[in-house]
Design an enzyme around this catalytic site. Structure first.
Site, PDB file in Angstrom:
ATOM      1  N   SER A 114       0.811  -1.214   0.000  1.00 60.02           N
ATOM      2  CA  SER A 114       0.000   0.000   0.000  1.00 60.02           C
ATOM      3  C   SER A 114       0.848   1.270   0.000  1.00 60.02           C
ATOM      4  O   SER A 114       1.571   1.537  -0.942  1.00 60.02           O
ATOM      5  CB  SER A 114      -0.967  -0.030   1.185  1.00 60.02           C
ATOM      6  N   ASP A 154      -2.492   6.551  -3.536  1.00 57.14           N
ATOM      7  CA  ASP A 154      -1.299   5.924  -2.976  1.00 57.14           C
ATOM      8  C   ASP A 154      -0.864   4.759  -3.859  1.00 57.14           C
ATOM      9  O   ASP A 154      -1.432   4.529  -4.932  1.00 57.14           O
ATOM     10  CB  ASP A 154      -1.535   5.485  -1.532  1.00 57.14           C
ATOM     11  N   ASP A 156      -5.925   2.574  -3.086  1.00 59.69           N
ATOM     12  CA  ASP A 156      -7.108   2.545  -2.221  1.00 59.69           C
ATOM     13  C   ASP A 156      -7.205   3.766  -1.305  1.00 59.69           C
ATOM     14  O   ASP A 156      -8.123   3.865  -0.496  1.00 59.69           O
ATOM     15  CB  ASP A 156      -7.165   1.247  -1.394  1.00 59.69           C
ATOM     16  N   ASP A 159      -1.185   1.595  -4.014  1.00 56.57           N
ATOM     17  CA  ASP A 159      -2.090   0.549  -4.504  1.00 56.57           C
ATOM     18  C   ASP A 159      -3.487   1.075  -4.834  1.00 56.57           C
ATOM     19  O   ASP A 159      -4.381   0.302  -5.156  1.00 56.57           O
ATOM     20  CB  ASP A 159      -2.172  -0.604  -3.508  1.00 56.57           C
TER      21      ASP A 159
END
Length: 447
Positions: free
Chosen positions: A102, A241, A245, A243
């Site tokens: 992430s 960000d 989400d 990833d």
């Protein structure tokens, strides 16, 4: 429920090369997941990743483990976490596996799973996977081995899904947007989404090299986006960000608009359209200003533990459709099944069109309380709830604040950090109390 050995609040995460984020562990994890998810040879699991360099290694390891268990694999390549959740659901895969850390730096990585419904796995399934991790790894007969295929149109499918989350009648032709993809999994997706709805898009953070993901860019470093918005005289900026989400936005004045403000804007929009249902779910970190602003609209705010997993659980328990965190995890359950930065941004853009207001005007309807967050890195795990010295320091600050603010101390679920948060009406006092408490915590834990 048994205590989990590997899974945390957001899957399994850590530094690459250090247990458990190693190639042999991921091989075994793929096999263990295959044992849990396989029913017959037609079953398959989706595997997607972000752009960090270790993703290649872990993709291969997971594929090998799943194959040994007799489960087919559909490789998605770089794909946002919410995109993997969407494709898992629509392709009716047995599960979706995300290789990503992430918002963490490139040298970290992790793995998380989605169910066939496109949601995080329940605890009992994670415990079942862990049970197989303690068993000897076996390989099915050669004729039963899983097969791996690459899904070539994954990005296109997700782009269309995102665009469909807002009405096609909305016209964004006069809007100039800077989009920062953090050199992450949205680099080949987000610019297309926003340009295909008609906006003029200036894309930054779209040259991943395996090492630059989240590096002074994206939702965790929005100052880069703010500078680009001002330099290009854009109407707004969108920061995702690594990833995809998380979402942080920037208005035309270069001012940062965080997750709390964005959730408030979406909630107000849903209410105006007669589409709001249930309470809004925030977390212990949600700003008091958001709670008060929602109350004026007649909307209740509930606070979950920090982590989008807990926000989701509370939303489902109270039949809510909207929730998230000030860090930018925003869940619109009327549009998708998990936190999605692109879809959340589209909801805000739609409200700008409906209302005829700028992002700056929309966020100004909510006044945030000054809030200071200090992250203290620790060399070892500390049980702050049982540490008498830390609790005494907290009580002293709470007594000084009285009814004008609040204090929150918590250990991060994904990093070796203790987070010290102080919030209140008076900024100078908040700063002083936060520093005072941070120093007390450092002294107590010996860092």
């Amino acid at each position: 429920m048994a205590t989990k050995k590997y899974f945390g609040t957001d899957g399994i995460r850590g530094k690459v090369g250090e247990a458990p984020i190693t190639a042999d562990f991921l091989l075994k994890l793929g096999w263990a997941a295959g044992q849990v998810f396989a029913n017959d040879q037609q079953d398959f699991v989706l595997v997607g990743k972000d752009t960090r360099i270790s993703g290649y290694m872990f993709e291969s390891a997971l594929e090998a483990g799943l194959t040994a268990a007799g489960v087919g694999t559909r490789l998605l390549g770089p794909m946002p976490t919410p995109g993997i959740a969407y494709l898992t659901r629509t392709l009716r895969a047995k599960a979706g596996i995300v290789i990503s850390a992430s918002h963490n730096p490139y040298y970290d990585n992790g793995v998380k799973f989605f169910s066939v419904q496109g949601c995080k796995l329940p605890d009992d399934i994670e415990c079942e996977i862990e049970r197989y991790m303690d068993m000897p790894m076996t390989t099915v007969e050669s004729a039963q081995l899983g097969k791996a295929k690459r899904l070539e149109d994954a990005a296109g499918r997700y782009i269309e899904y995102c665009k469909a989350s807002i009405p096609t009648r909305l016209d964004f032709a006069q809007m100039k947007i800077v989009v920062d993809c953090a050199h992450g999994a949205t680099y080949h997706i987000a610019p297309h989404v926003f340009s295909e709805i008609g906006a003029e898009v200036i894309a930054i953070g779209i040259q991943p090299n395996g090492l630059n993901i989240n590096d002074h860019c994206g939702a965790t470093h929005p100052a880069t986006l703010a500078a680009a918005v001002l330099a290009n005289q854009a109407d707004l900026g969108i920061a995702l960000d690594g990833d995809g989400d998380r979402l942080i936005m920037v208005d035309h004045k270069g001012e940062i608009v965080d997750g709390d403000e964005l959730i408030y804007i979406i909630a107000r929009s849903r209410q105006a359209a007669g589409q709001m249902a249930g309470p809004v779910v925030g977390t212990l970190m949600t700003n008091l200003g958001m709670e008060h602003a929602l109350k004026k609209l007649g909307i209740t705010l509930l606070r979950a533990k920090v982590g989008d997993r807990y926000v989701m659980e509370m939303l489902e328990a109270h039949n809510g459709i909207l929730g998230g965190e000030n860090s930018g995890h925003i869940i619109c359950l009327d549009k998708t099944t998990t936190g999605d930065g692109i879809i959340a941004a589209l909801q805000v853009l739609a409200e700008m069109q409906y209302s005829g207001k700028s992002l700056h005007e929309l966020k100004s309807a909510m006044q945030k309380y000054p809030q200071v967050l200090i992250n203290l890195r620790t060399a070892h795990k500390v049980d702050i709830d049982r540490h008498e010295g830390i609790q005494q320091a907290v009580k002293a600050v709470e007594k000084a604040l009285g009814d004008t603010g609040r204090v929150l101390l918590r250990a991060s679920g994904t990093e070796p950090l203790i987070r010290v948060m102080v919030e209140g009406e008076h900024e100078e006092k908040v700063n002083n109390y936060a520093q005072q408490l941070a120093e007390a915590v450092q002294s107590a834990i010996g860092t």
